[in-house]
Design an enzyme around this catalytic site. Structure first.
Site, short mmCIF file in Angstrom:
data_model
loop_
_atom_site.label_atom_id
_atom_site.label_comp_id
_atom_site.label_asym_id
_atom_site.label_seq_id
_atom_site.Cartn_x
_atom_site.Cartn_y
_atom_site.Cartn_z
N ASP A 1 -4.93 -7.18 5.66
CA ASP A 1 -6.16 -6.45 5.36
C ASP A 1 -7.25 -7.46 4.97
O ASP A 1 -8.37 -7.45 5.49
CB ASP A 1 -5.85 -5.48 4.20
CG ASP A 1 -6.98 -4.51 3.94
OD1 ASP A 1 -7.95 -4.51 4.72
OD2 ASP A 1 -6.89 -3.75 2.96
N LYS B 1 3.79 -15.18 0.79
CA LYS B 1 3.68 -15.88 -0.50
C LYS B 1 5.11 -16.18 -0.95
O LYS B 1 5.58 -15.67 -1.98
CB LYS B 1 2.94 -15.00 -1.53
CG LYS B 1 1.44 -15.04 -1.40
CD LYS B 1 0.81 -16.38 -1.78
CE LYS B 1 0.71 -16.53 -3.29
NZ LYS B 1 0.12 -17.86 -3.64
N ASP C 1 -10.34 -9.38 7.69
CA ASP C 1 -11.77 -9.21 7.41
C ASP C 1 -12.45 -10.56 7.23
O ASP C 1 -13.57 -10.78 7.67
CB ASP C 1 -11.99 -8.34 6.16
CG ASP C 1 -12.17 -6.87 6.53
OD1 ASP C 1 -11.89 -6.52 7.70
OD2 ASP C 1 -12.58 -6.08 5.67
N ASP D 1 -2.81 -17.97 0.39
CA ASP D 1 -4.01 -18.56 -0.20
C ASP D 1 -4.50 -19.76 0.60
O ASP D 1 -5.70 -19.89 0.88
CB ASP D 1 -3.77 -18.93 -1.68
CG ASP D 1 -2.43 -19.59 -1.92
OD1 ASP D 1 -1.61 -19.62 -0.99
OD2 ASP D 1 -2.19 -20.08 -3.04
N TYR E 1 0.81 -1.22 0.00
CA TYR E 1 0.00 0.00 0.00
C TYR E 1 0.85 1.28 0.00
O TYR E 1 0.34 2.35 -0.30
CB TYR E 1 -0.94 0.02 1.21
CG TYR E 1 -1.98 -1.09 1.18
CD1 TYR E 1 -2.16 -1.88 0.06
CD2 TYR E 1 -2.79 -1.34 2.28
CE1 TYR E 1 -3.10 -2.90 0.04
CE2 TYR E 1 -3.73 -2.36 2.26
CZ TYR E 1 -3.87 -3.14 1.13
OH TYR E 1 -4.80 -4.15 1.10
#
Ligand code: NAD
Length: 368
Positions: free
Chosen positions: A246, A190, A250, A222, A140
């Site tokens: 993030d 990852k 959630d 994943d 980000y």
């Protein structure tokens, strides 16, 4: 016994309602344990736009820096949707100015609340994890970050950049928290496709040598997303980068009953767990829910997310474990007795107002 300065930033919508609830609970803790909590109050978000034309004043940042911790409500609402600078910019401004790099979100399905989860009972039972998201680096914020057009058409780039220092400090927060819990850290990356992931994993393995009492496992982002739904009770402390955190935090939030129940902490250093007020760590504490404009002022706001955020403030910024536990036990007690606000009541269940729920939690703290 200690003195603590707390900046209250209630914000908009139900923010002031739930912040008022949390201060009532904090006052009951102060009375019971002999502490002094001094509050300063300031406007932030939409209410600051109305009063000052901006969502966050420089003077508010300065007060926050001088305070021992910030208790934040929530900001935003339809009234300010077209504002030049949106109310939510206040949160980003505070995170940046206060150097809050570690976002901590617990995901705990309280005993008796399994039915309210959208995931099957036997899957969510005993789920009790903490997700730590790196908050100030990664995809980000990395440069280059831009858009341009060439012969092929529109192009865009975002960069996932991390330094060793940034990874080191967030992984250490995870190990410190795991020590006081089930002693297991799941580091999520990852590493199969990203250089950042490979470095992240390397650093996590090195730090694990300093914490031989804590188990470290690695998960790819994943497969972790699947495990969060299929085996959520296997996790203890999960640590990951800004973007993965993030998304995964959630996803994990929906395992619990209601948005209104979930607290969060954002820290500028290692948590001061168990230091009994001798080592204060700057932090901002807020529920994960928004301003809920649809129910603001109706007495339907669930104050538990903000009340447990205040408990987190006591634990992580002030090192007050007993006091934090008193709040958490009281919350669990009233839920076990069947008390429900409107958002968590079943269709045939009666519900209590924000102030009735608050009064029950205050009474619970007093009786512990
Ligand atoms: P929201 O979290 O405000 O509300 C979503 C739904 O959950 C609504 O039906 C609401 O009534 C319910 N809900 C939320 N908190 C509750 C509580 N404590 N008790 C009972 N019910 C609760 O999300 P939204 O509707 O997408 O956003 C509303 C506004 O809040 C927007 O302006 C958004 O930008 C802002 N927002 C702010 C923050 C923040 O300040 N950190 C976070 C999320 C959204």
């Amino acid at each position: 016994m200690g003195e603590f300065n707390i900046l209250l930033l209630p914000g908009d919508g139900i923010g002031p309602e739930v912040t008022e609830s949390a201060t009532q609970v904090l006052d009951s803790v102060a009375a019971k344990f002999g502490h002094s909590f001094h509050y300063e109050n300031d406007l932030v978000g939409g209410s600051a736009i109305d009063a000052y034309g901006v969502p966050l004043l420089e003077s508010t940042i300065n007060t926050a820096k001088k305070s021992d911790a910030v208790l934040f409500g929530s900001v935003g609402g339809p009234k300010w949707d077209d504002a030049e600078i949106r109310p939510e910019a206040a949160i980003i401004g505070l995170r940046k100015s206060l150097g809050l790099f570690a976002n901590i979100r617990p995901v705990r399905v309280a005993p008796g609340m399994e039915d309210a989860s959208p995931v099957k009972n036997d899957r969510v039972r005993n789920t009790d994890m903490i997700i730590i998201r790196e908050l100030t680096g990664g995809l980000y914020y990395g440069k280059p970050k831009r858009r341009w057009t060439n012969k092929a058409g529109r192009m865009a780039v975002d960069s996932m950049v991390y330094s060793e220092r940034e990874v080191d400090r967030i992984i250490r927060v995870a190990f410190e928290l795991a020590r006081g819990r089930k002693k297991k850290v799941t580091s999520v990356d990852k590493a199969n496709v990203l250089q950042v992931g490979r470095m992240w994993r390397e650093i996590a393995n090195e730090i694990a040598l300093d914490y031989p009492d804590v188990e470290l496992e690695h998960q790819l982002a994943d497969s972790c997303a699947m495990l969060l739904v299929t085996k959520p009770s296997d996790f203890d402390v999960l640590v990951t980068s800004n973007m993965f955190g993030d998304i995964l935090s959630d996803e994990a939030a929906i395992l619990t009953a209601s948005l209104g129940m979930l607290p969060s902490a954002s820290l500028a250093g290692l948590p001061s767990i168990g230091s009994s007020g001798t080592r204060k760590v700057r932090g901002l504490y807020e529920p994960i829910h928004g301003t809920a404009p649809d129910i603001a002022g109706s007495g339907k706001a669930n104050p538990i997310g903000e009340i447990v955020s205040a408990a987190f403030m006591l634990r992580y910024s002030f090192g007050m474990e007993l006091e934090a536990k008193a709040i958490e036990q009281s919350v669990e007690g009233v839920l076990a007795e069947g008390l429900r606000t409107a958002d968590i009541a079943g269709s045939n269940e009666s519900w209590v107002t924000t102030s009735e729920m608050t009064a029950a939690i205050v009474a619970g703290v007093k009786s512990i």
